[in-house]
Design an enzyme around this catalytic site. Structure first.
Site, short mmCIF file in Angstrom:
data_model
loop_
_atom_site.label_atom_id
_atom_site.label_comp_id
_atom_site.label_asym_id
_atom_site.label_seq_id
_atom_site.Cartn_x
_atom_site.Cartn_y
_atom_site.Cartn_z
N GLU A 170 0.82 -1.20 0.00
CA GLU A 170 0.00 0.00 0.00
C GLU A 170 0.86 1.26 0.00
OE1 GLU A 170 -4.09 -1.40 2.26
OE2 GLU A 170 -2.34 -0.92 3.48
N LYS B 202 -12.77 6.07 12.41
CA LYS B 202 -11.34 6.08 12.14
C LYS B 202 -10.71 7.47 12.33
CE LYS B 202 -11.80 1.79 10.99
NZ LYS B 202 -11.54 1.28 9.65
#
Length: 230
Positions: free
Chosen positions: A109, A127
């Site tokens: 990623e 989050k």
């Protein structure tokens, strides 16, 4: 008012991310639960709008899901520059610094993020945090050969608890055949410094701190979509 759960909020963020996808783009596809809502939507957009997209997946899991929805795939060798990457995160601070790696794909990623002109993060409101490390451990990918002394070095130098990630009673293995240490910090004051210091330890492959890489964060919240930009 409809009562929305976290999965609904993830779907909202995934839907909004489609606005940033255009014909002819090379798109990085991240890994994780929110991205798994985005991929089918992307497949539908390609079919309905008859657009041409090439995608670079960051994990075997993402690759398999993208193939299921007939999204054309390629590699970084063929397309070393990516127009936009859509990815998730485990934590997002007010400066758009991230903790990533809950899905185990942090190294790939980060490589894809670094190759991207624009990095878009999709999350649900849970989050969003004031400081990284408060609600989620920091994943660190490490070489299996020396994982235990690497763990001891990390714990000694940074006063944290580093736990080997397990799956079905055996160590979890990344797509790069490495292990992950999930490191519990009370909070992370200077993520840019911590990232550099951790990467200096022999045996550390990559750290799940993504500092100054996210350009836009799309958050699904109970008040609707919220967009944060660098």
């Amino acid at each position: 008012m409809l009562k929305l759960d976290r999965e609904d909020l993830k779907k909202m963020a995934a839907q909004k991310a489609l606005d940033y996808v255009e014909d002819g783009m090379v798109i990085g596809l991240g890994t994780g639960s929110t991205v798994e809502y985005f991929i089918p939507k992307l497949g539908d957009k390609i079919k309905k709008e008859n657009i041409e997209i090439i995608a670079i997946p960051t994990s075997h899991r993402t690759k398999s899901l993208a193939q299921e929805f007939q999204i054309p795939l390629s590699t970084l060798r063929e397309h070393p520059e990516i127009d936009v990457t859509i990815d998730g995160a485990d934590e997002v601070d007010p400066n758009l610094n991230l903790i990533k790696g809950g899905g185990g794909a942090l190294t790939r990623e980060k490589i894809v993020a670094y190759a991207s002109k624009k990095e878009i993060i999709i999350v649900d409101e849970s989050k969003l945090v004031q400081k990284l490390g408060v609600s989620f451990p920091l994943p660190i990918e490490v070489v299996p050969f020396g994982w235990y002394p690497t763990k001891l070095h990390i714990e000694r130098l940074f006063d944290c608890s580093a736990n080997l990630r397990m799956a079905d009673s055996i160590p979890f293995t990344t797509d790069n055949t490495n292990y992950i240490l999930d490191c519990e910090f009370s909070e992370i004051e200077r993520p840019e410094l911590l990232e550099k210091e951790l990467n200096d330890i022999p045996g550390v492959v990559e750290v799940g701190l993504f500092v100054d890489l996210a350009d836009i964060v799309i958050a699904g919240t109970r008040e609707g979509i919220k967009i944060f930009e660098k």
